[in-house]
Every structure is written in C-alpha cells, then in structure tokens.
Enzyme design. Structure first.
Site, PDB file in Angstrom:
ATOM      1  N   VAL A   1       0.828  -1.209   0.000  1.00  0.00           N
ATOM      2  CA  VAL A   1       0.000   0.000   0.000  1.00  0.00           C
ATOM      3  C   VAL A   1       0.863   1.260   0.000  1.00  0.00           C
ATOM      4  O   VAL A   1       0.546   2.238  -0.677  1.00  0.00           O
ATOM      5  CB  VAL A   1      -0.961  -0.006   1.199  1.00  0.00           C
ATOM      6  CG1 VAL A   1      -1.700   1.322   1.333  1.00  0.00           C
ATOM      7  CG2 VAL A   1      -1.970  -1.144   1.059  1.00  0.00           C
ATOM      8  N   GLU A   2       1.960   1.249   0.740  1.00  0.00           N
ATOM      9  CA  GLU A   2       2.781   2.449   0.887  1.00  0.00           C
ATOM     10  C   GLU A   2       3.576   2.792  -0.376  1.00  0.00           C
ATOM     11  O   GLU A   2       3.662   3.952  -0.762  1.00  0.00           O
ATOM     12  CB  GLU A   2       3.757   2.284   2.056  1.00  0.00           C
ATOM     13  CG  GLU A   2       3.100   2.281   3.433  1.00  0.00           C
ATOM     14  CD  GLU A   2       2.704   3.670   3.889  1.00  0.00           C
ATOM     15  OE1 GLU A   2       2.835   4.628   3.111  1.00  0.00           O
ATOM     16  OE2 GLU A   2       2.243   3.797   5.036  1.00  0.00           O
TER      17      GLU A   2
END
Length: 211
Positions: A105-106
C-alpha cells in the site's frame, strides 16, 4: 471512541464496492458496502468510491500524491526483498503478511518512492522517525523494512495489539490516535487502514497456501 466490528469485515468486500460510513452519537464508526436507503442516506457519507476512474489507491496509482512516484513495474520486485521481510518478521514478531501489506500500500514495493510530505522508501518512513527506528538510510531496502517493522512493533505494543489502531498510528501518527481515542476521523487514514487490512488478509491467505 469505539470501533464497530464491521470494519474488520471490509477486507472481505468486493474491491469494486463503494463504502459508506457514519459516526453515531456514541462515537462508534459504522461502515457498509450497501447503498443506504434514501430515507437514511442523510447521515451516511461515501468513504471509498469506486467506478470509472476511481482506483481506490492511496499511493502508487496517484502520481500527483508523491514527489517521487512508484515506477518499478517488474514482477520480480514482489520477491526481491523477501530476505529482509523474513528477517524483520522474525526480529520484531510482526506477521510477514502485515509487513507485505504495508509495503504494497505504501510504495508498491518501490524503494525510491518519496511522498508529498517527505515519507521515504518501501514503508514510507517519515524523517522524524528514522533515528528512533535505527535507520541511517531510508532508501536502503533492508534498513527501511527493519525500521518500518520496528515502528509497527512499537505501536502494536502501545495499543495492546489492536491491528486497526496500530495501522492508524502508522498512517496518521500516535498523536492523532491518542487525540481521538482510536481510529481518527480522517478519510485518508480510514481508507489506508481498510486497504492495508485487505492486503493483509490476501497475503495471509497466500502464505497459508504456500508449500
């Protein structure tokens, strides 16, 4: 503020579903993927919108959100850092699936990503945290993964292993979590938690199937 159990059910929802939310008089945050009835729609708002042009991503698919966006498209990137992930999981006793979910996600597994607010590398470490987490080079994949996992461990300890609150602290900072007594009412933080949880359970299932 208490968190309604429905949040944990979001990870099983179809990724294409719109997500609606409202906070009741007791401070409980409610989520649903079912469009509210017209007479009940006033109190609900859209938290997560999908459809044409709506990717649902916090980072990665939104280049304007990052100073240096993710650009590594090689499928090999998903296994390139396995040794570092395994080391961090063993050292800090954080599930491998959770580390992978946060990285996905990051930064989408691109160690060169820099966010609009200066977060760096695979797990998007903030400059204010790198020293505390023993990181001298946030763009070094091993240092970044170890430092980011150490941060997850600190928050997990602080919040008695509450996964939702731990992820909220990783995203918005422990100050925001403490201020609101749990998941902050920030759309980006709530969306971030949902996305990481979805990836976490996906990775958890994949790892369980692995020989």
């Amino acid at each position: 503020m208490r968190l309604a159990p429905a949040l944990l059910l979001l990870v099983a929802l179809d990724a294409r579903a719109d997500i609606y939310t409202f906070t009741d008089k007791d401070g409980v945050i409610h989520f649903t993927n079912i469009r509210p009835a017209s007479g009940d729609r006033r109190r609900w708002r859209v938290l997560y919108k999908t459809g044409p042009g709506k990717s649902g991503a916090v980072r990665g698919s939104c280049p304007r959100c990052d100073r240096v966006p993710a650009s590594d498209k090689s499928l090999e990137r998903f296994v390139r850092y396995d040794d570092h992930i395994h080391e961090a999981a063993d050292l800090y006793q954080i599930p491998e699936a959770l580390i992978r979910a946060v990285i996905k996600v990051e930064s989408d597994y691109d160690p060169r990503v820099v966010s609009a607010v200066g977060a760096m590398g695979l797990m998007q470490l903030m400059p204010s945290n790198v020293t505390e987490d023993g990181v001298s080079d946030a763009f070094d994949p091993r240092e970044n993964i170890l430092g980011g996992t150490r941060q997850l461990r600190r928050y997990a300890n602080k919040y008695q292993g509450d996964l939702v609150v731990t992820l909220a602290a990783f995203s918005a900072g422990p100050g925001a979590v403490d201020r609101y007594g749990g998941l902050p009412p920030y759309e980006t933080t709530q969306l971030y938690v949902r996305m990481v949880l979805r990836e976490y359970y996906r990775y958890k299932a994949e790892l369980a199937r692995a020989p």
